[in-house]
Motif scaffolding. Structure first.
Motif, PDB file in Angstrom:
ATOM      1  N   ASP A  89       0.853  -1.178   0.000  1.00 27.44           N
ATOM      2  CA  ASP A  89       0.000   0.000   0.000  1.00 27.44           C
ATOM      3  C   ASP A  89       0.896   1.238   0.000  1.00 27.44           C
ATOM      4  O   ASP A  89       1.599   1.514   0.974  1.00 27.44           O
ATOM      5  CB  ASP A  89      -0.888  -0.031   1.246  1.00 27.44           C
ATOM      6  CG  ASP A  89      -1.968   1.035   1.259  1.00 27.44           C
ATOM      7  OD1 ASP A  89      -1.728   2.127   0.719  1.00 27.44           O
ATOM      8  OD2 ASP A  89      -3.050   0.771   1.831  1.00 27.44           O
ATOM      9  N   ARG A 137       0.031   4.377  -0.131  1.00 26.76           N
ATOM     10  CA  ARG A 137      -0.617   5.601   0.345  1.00 26.76           C
ATOM     11  C   ARG A 137       0.031   6.105   1.631  1.00 26.76           C
ATOM     12  O   ARG A 137       0.950   5.482   2.183  1.00 26.76           O
ATOM     13  CB  ARG A 137      -2.108   5.341   0.579  1.00 26.76           C
ATOM     14  CG  ARG A 137      -2.889   4.934  -0.655  1.00 26.76           C
ATOM     15  CD  ARG A 137      -4.337   4.591  -0.290  1.00 26.76           C
ATOM     16  NE  ARG A 137      -4.393   3.483   0.652  1.00 26.76           N
ATOM     17  CZ  ARG A 137      -5.416   3.226   1.469  1.00 26.76           C
ATOM     18  NH1 ARG A 137      -6.484   4.009   1.450  1.00 26.76           N
ATOM     19  NH2 ARG A 137      -5.386   2.196   2.292  1.00 26.76           N
ATOM     20  N   PRO A 186       0.288   6.983   5.681  1.00 27.00           N
ATOM     21  CA  PRO A 186      -0.139   6.239   6.871  1.00 27.00           C
ATOM     22  C   PRO A 186      -1.560   6.565   7.316  1.00 27.00           C
ATOM     23  O   PRO A 186      -2.289   5.678   7.785  1.00 27.00           O
ATOM     24  CB  PRO A 186       0.894   6.650   7.927  1.00 27.00           C
ATOM     25  CG  PRO A 186       2.132   6.966   7.145  1.00 27.00           C
ATOM     26  CD  PRO A 186       1.619   7.608   5.886  1.00 27.00           C
ATOM     27  N   TYR A 207      -3.899   4.717   5.088  1.00 20.94           N
ATOM     28  CA  TYR A 207      -3.772   3.291   5.402  1.00 20.94           C
ATOM     29  C   TYR A 207      -4.574   2.933   6.653  1.00 20.94           C
ATOM     30  O   TYR A 207      -5.250   1.904   6.702  1.00 20.94           O
ATOM     31  CB  TYR A 207      -2.292   2.960   5.577  1.00 20.94           C
ATOM     32  CG  TYR A 207      -1.982   1.557   6.019  1.00 20.94           C
ATOM     33  CD1 TYR A 207      -1.944   0.504   5.099  1.00 20.94           C
ATOM     34  CD2 TYR A 207      -1.704   1.268   7.360  1.00 20.94           C
ATOM     35  CE1 TYR A 207      -1.632  -0.790   5.500  1.00 20.94           C
ATOM     36  CE2 TYR A 207      -1.380  -0.010   7.766  1.00 20.94           C
ATOM     37  CZ  TYR A 207      -1.354  -1.046   6.833  1.00 20.94           C
ATOM     38  OH  TYR A 207      -1.043  -2.319   7.246  1.00 20.94           O
ATOM     39  N   HIS A 251      -7.440  -0.439   5.031  1.00 15.33           N
ATOM     40  CA  HIS A 251      -6.525  -1.051   4.053  1.00 15.33           C
ATOM     41  C   HIS A 251      -6.908  -2.499   3.787  1.00 15.33           C
ATOM     42  O   HIS A 251      -7.684  -3.103   4.541  1.00 15.33           O
ATOM     43  CB  HIS A 251      -5.071  -0.957   4.531  1.00 15.33           C
ATOM     44  CG  HIS A 251      -4.831  -1.562   5.883  1.00 15.33           C
ATOM     45  ND1 HIS A 251      -4.866  -0.831   7.043  1.00 15.33           N
ATOM     46  CD2 HIS A 251      -4.560  -2.845   6.253  1.00 15.33           C
ATOM     47  CE1 HIS A 251      -4.624  -1.624   8.082  1.00 15.33           C
ATOM     48  NE2 HIS A 251      -4.441  -2.849   7.631  1.00 15.33           N
ATOM     49  N   ASN A 264       2.258  -1.076   4.599  1.00 15.83           N
ATOM     50  CA  ASN A 264       2.249   0.325   4.205  1.00 15.83           C
ATOM     51  C   ASN A 264       3.674   0.845   4.048  1.00 15.83           C
ATOM     52  O   ASN A 264       4.474   0.800   4.973  1.00 15.83           O
ATOM     53  CB  ASN A 264       1.505   1.151   5.261  1.00 15.83           C
ATOM     54  CG  ASN A 264       1.347   2.614   4.891  1.00 15.83           C
ATOM     55  OD1 ASN A 264       1.367   3.478   5.752  1.00 15.83           O
ATOM     56  ND2 ASN A 264       1.147   2.914   3.621  1.00 15.83           N
ATOM     57  N   GLU A 296       4.805   4.307   2.141  1.00 20.31           N
ATOM     58  CA  GLU A 296       4.421   5.443   1.312  1.00 20.31           C
ATOM     59  C   GLU A 296       5.441   5.653   0.196  1.00 20.31           C
ATOM     60  O   GLU A 296       6.646   5.551   0.411  1.00 20.31           O
ATOM     61  CB  GLU A 296       4.309   6.704   2.175  1.00 20.31           C
ATOM     62  CG  GLU A 296       3.690   7.875   1.458  1.00 20.31           C
ATOM     63  CD  GLU A 296       3.382   9.034   2.395  1.00 20.31           C
ATOM     64  OE1 GLU A 296       2.765   9.996   1.916  1.00 20.31           O
ATOM     65  OE2 GLU A 296       3.741   8.983   3.584  1.00 20.31           O
ATOM     66  N   CYS A 304      -2.409   2.410  -4.662  1.00 21.49           N
ATOM     67  CA  CYS A 304      -2.544   3.627  -3.850  1.00 21.49           C
ATOM     68  C   CYS A 304      -4.022   3.997  -3.873  1.00 21.49           C
ATOM     69  O   CYS A 304      -4.865   3.168  -3.561  1.00 21.49           O
ATOM     70  CB  CYS A 304      -1.615   4.733  -4.343  1.00 21.49           C
ATOM     71  SG  CYS A 304      -1.838   5.183  -6.087  1.00 21.49           S
TER      72      CYS A 304
END
Length: 268
Positions: free
Chosen positions: A165, A167, A169, A172, A184, A190, A192, A228
């Motif tokens: 992932d 994206r 935090p 997420y 998520h 996660n 980023e 994302c």
């Protein structure tokens, strides 16, 4: 052209610009492109690479639209596409992922994009670039590096797929919601997208990327699906994974699809 690396440094690209097989595609903002771009580089708006229809605007456009875009940039099987942008690699990665999806693997990424090019003091121009359109026909490759929501759901319990992932935090965790539901995909890791850029080296891919990802558990022992919100940020993480030799695909529906479906499993 076959020995040109996937991750290309600015000085390497500068020495290749006279080759007619090289086609630089700049996905910077229109104003930044017009203010100064690599000589011969074509500007391409990122919207050309996305369906743009809610709830999942990051999905691929139609084959007809993709064909029009690839013909407009003069793509042929012999064209070496070098992608760059002004934001660290998301839109450049999106172009390269799209090329891979249609089976065109003759491409490179300008490491650090226009930030690195400009800071190296290399030439810029404001002249418009022109190209002769091609007549290429486009189709989705059998081994296209993409996965859909149904396939992810089928494999969630099989322990053979890892979700990356890309994206923030807060997205997420679900604290920041940009879909009907927040959180998520179960088991997702996660990381980023910006964590893979080195701000001390003009936004180049960080040199310890492989070790950094392995420490998070993204080590290539399982197939990876990255996403994302709209497969923009995750286009860069796909590119990083690809450059490291990891078995990686992308989920173009991303959270804009997953978080707006009523029956997809979610953790927060």
């Amino acid at each position: 052209m076959s020995d040109i690396p996937l991750i290309l440094e600015p000085e390497q690209l500068a020495s290749l610009l006279e080759h007619e097989e090289i086609r630089v595609i700049d996905l910077s903002s229109p104003q930044n492109y017009l203010a100064g771009h690599i000589p011969g580089a074509l500007g391409l708006p990122f919207q050309a690479l996305m369906a743009g229809t809610p709830p999942a605007p990051g999905k691929l456009p139609s084959i007809e639209r993709l064909t029009q875009v690839m013909q407009a940039i003069g793509l042929t099987p012999d064209t070496r596409i070098v992608a760059c942008d002004d934001e660290g690699g998301g839109w450049a990665g999106r172009l390269l992922w799209t090329l891979e999806v249609i089976g065109h693997t003759n491409y490179s990424y300008l490491n650090g994009g226009m930030t690195a090019w400009k800071n190296a003091g290399l030439p810029l121009t404001t002249e418009d670039a022109t190209v002769t359109p091609s007549s290429i026909t486009v189709s989705i490759a059998d081994d296209a590096p993409m996965i859909d929501a149904e396939q992810i759901q089928q494999r969630l319990g099989q322990n053979d797929l890892q979700i990356w992932d890309a994206r923030s935090p807060l997205e997420y965790s679900g604290e920041r919601m940009v879909a009907m539901r927040g959180g998520h995909i179960p088991g997702a890791i996660n990381c980023e997208w910006t964590q893979l850029m080195d701000p001390q080296r003009d936004l180049r891919i960080r040199e310890d990327a492989k070790e950094f990802l392995a420490a998070l558990g993204i080590d290539g022992s399982r197939e990876i699906a990255t996403h994302c919100q709209s497969h923009h940020r995750s286009a860069f993480t796909w590119l990083v994974g690809k450059s490291l030799g990891l078995p990686i695909k992308a989920y173009p529906g991303s959270w804009s699809e997953w978080g707006n479906l009523s029956d997809t499993p979610i953790e927060s």
